[in-house]
Write a protein that holds these residues in place. Sequence first.
Motif, PDB file in Angstrom:
ATOM      1  N   ALA A 186       0.834  -1.205   0.000  1.00 27.52           N
ATOM      2  CA  ALA A 186       0.000   0.000   0.000  1.00 27.52           C
ATOM      3  C   ALA A 186       0.870   1.256   0.000  1.00 27.52           C
ATOM      4  O   ALA A 186       0.542   2.250  -0.668  1.00 27.52           O
ATOM      5  N   SER A 187       1.987   1.211   0.719  1.00 27.35           N
ATOM      6  CA  SER A 187       2.886   2.374   0.765  1.00 27.35           C
ATOM      7  C   SER A 187       3.471   2.681  -0.609  1.00 27.35           C
ATOM      8  O   SER A 187       3.579   3.847  -1.008  1.00 27.35           O
ATOM      9  N   ILE A 188       3.844   1.644  -1.355  1.00 27.28           N
ATOM     10  CA  ILE A 188       4.379   1.842  -2.698  1.00 27.28           C
ATOM     11  C   ILE A 188       3.305   2.388  -3.629  1.00 27.28           C
ATOM     12  O   ILE A 188       3.541   3.306  -4.419  1.00 27.28           O
ATOM     13  N   ILE A 189       2.107   1.812  -3.543  1.00 27.45           N
ATOM     14  CA  ILE A 189       1.006   2.275  -4.393  1.00 27.45           C
ATOM     15  C   ILE A 189       0.726   3.753  -4.140  1.00 27.45           C
ATOM     16  O   ILE A 189       0.559   4.548  -5.076  1.00 27.45           O
ATOM     17  N   ASP A 190       0.696   4.144  -2.848  1.00 30.14           N
ATOM     18  CA  ASP A 190       0.453   5.542  -2.503  1.00 30.14           C
ATOM     19  C   ASP A 190       1.589   6.442  -2.989  1.00 30.14           C
ATOM     20  O   ASP A 190       1.353   7.500  -3.586  1.00 30.14           O
ATOM     21  N   ALA A 191       2.831   6.010  -2.726  1.00 24.47           N
ATOM     22  CA  ALA A 191       3.982   6.848  -3.056  1.00 24.47           C
ATOM     23  C   ALA A 191       4.112   7.077  -4.557  1.00 24.47           C
ATOM     24  O   ALA A 191       4.520   8.158  -4.995  1.00 24.47           O
ATOM     25  N   GLU A 192       3.764   6.065  -5.352  1.00 20.62           N
ATOM     26  CA  GLU A 192       3.937   6.163  -6.798  1.00 20.62           C
ATOM     27  C   GLU A 192       2.641   6.486  -7.542  1.00 20.62           C
ATOM     28  O   GLU A 192       2.636   6.607  -8.765  1.00 20.62           O
ATOM     29  N   GLY A 193       1.545   6.590  -6.789  1.00 18.42           N
ATOM     30  CA  GLY A 193       0.271   6.926  -7.418  1.00 18.42           C
ATOM     31  C   GLY A 193      -0.213   5.879  -8.400  1.00 18.42           C
ATOM     32  O   GLY A 193      -0.812   6.223  -9.433  1.00 18.42           O
ATOM     33  N   LEU A 194       0.012   4.608  -8.077  1.00 16.51           N
ATOM     34  CA  LEU A 194      -0.347   3.535  -9.001  1.00 16.51           C
ATOM     35  C   LEU A 194      -1.860   3.305  -9.025  1.00 16.51           C
ATOM     36  O   LEU A 194      -2.544   3.516  -8.019  1.00 16.51           O
ATOM     37  N   TYR A 195      -2.346   2.875 -10.167  1.00 20.70           N
ATOM     38  CA  TYR A 195      -3.741   2.458 -10.377  1.00 20.70           C
ATOM     39  C   TYR A 195      -4.742   3.591 -10.267  1.00 20.70           C
ATOM     40  O   TYR A 195      -5.948   3.349 -10.162  1.00 20.70           O
ATOM     41  N   GLN A 196      -4.285   4.824 -10.302  1.00 18.69           N
ATOM     42  CA  GLN A 196      -5.221   5.956 -10.244  1.00 18.69           C
ATOM     43  C   GLN A 196      -5.976   6.046 -11.571  1.00 18.69           C
ATOM     44  O   GLN A 196      -5.439   5.739 -12.636  1.00 18.69           O
ATOM     45  N   ALA A 197      -7.214   6.480 -11.482  1.00 13.77           N
ATOM     46  CA  ALA A 197      -8.000   6.672 -12.699  1.00 13.77           C
ATOM     47  C   ALA A 197      -7.392   7.774 -13.537  1.00 13.77           C
ATOM     48  O   ALA A 197      -6.863   8.763 -13.002  1.00 13.77           O
ATOM     49  N   ALA A 198      -7.462   7.617 -14.829  1.00 14.04           N
ATOM     50  CA  ALA A 198      -6.938   8.653 -15.732  1.00 14.04           C
ATOM     51  C   ALA A 198      -7.736   9.932 -15.556  1.00 14.04           C
ATOM     52  O   ALA A 198      -8.964   9.896 -15.424  1.00 14.04           O
ATOM     53  N   PRO A 199      -7.062  11.084 -15.530  1.00 15.47           N
ATOM     54  CA  PRO A 199      -7.792  12.365 -15.352  1.00 15.47           C
ATOM     55  C   PRO A 199      -8.680  12.674 -16.544  1.00 15.47           C
ATOM     56  O   PRO A 199      -8.465  12.205 -17.633  1.00 15.47           O
TER      57      PRO A 199
END
Length: 199
Positions: A186-199
Motif C-alpha cells: 500500500a505504501s508503494i502504491i500511494d507513493a507512486e500513485g499507481l492504479y489511479q484513474a486517468a484524469p
Amino acid sequence: MTGQGRIGLLPAAFNPPTCAHLGLAEAAQTQMRLDEVVFVLPRVLPHKEFDGVGFAQRLAMLHAATAQRPRWRVGVSEGGLFLEIAREFRGEYGPGAQLYVICGADAGQRIVEWDYGAQPSIAEQLEEFEMLVAARRGGYRPPPPVAARVHNLDLAEDLQAISSSQIRHAIAAGEPWRHLTPPPVASIIDAEGLYQAAP
C-alpha cells in the motif's frame, strides 16, 4: 536450498500483490509443511498482457510484501505455464526437491481441465509437480486420474474474495482498498500513485 526439500511455487501476475496471495502462501506452508515458498512473477503471462503497472514495479511490490518472511522469496520465470515454471525451478532446486504449485480455486480448475493439445497432458505434467488449490466451500474435486497429485488448501473465507482487480478498481473509484493489500505494498502504491484513474 537446493537438491531437497518441499518447495511451494506461487505464480501470479501480482498486479498488485494482495493479502490473499500472502494468505495462500501461509496456508500452503503450514498445511503442507513447506520449507520455502517462492512467489513467482512470470515474464510472460499465458492468459493476459502486462498492462498498466510494469514488470519492475510489480517485482518491487512483491519484494516489499515478502521481505519480513525468511522462508519466503521472490523468483522470476521466463515461461508462464505451470509446467514451464516447475521445470525452471527444478533446475534450481534439483531432482530431489518436491515441487508444489500453489493457486486459487478458479485457476486450479482451469489448469486441470484445460485441453493441452499436443503438449503433455495434465496427468503427465503432474508427474513433475503437485498442485495446491485454495478450496472454496466444499473444496475442489479434481478428476480421479490426477486426484492424488492435487490437494485442497483451507483458506480463510474472507481472503477468498480478495483479488488484484478488486484493489485496482477500488483505487480508481476512490473506495477503501488498503485493507486488501499488505501495508508495504500500500505504501508503494500511494507513493507512486499507481492504479489511479486517468484524469
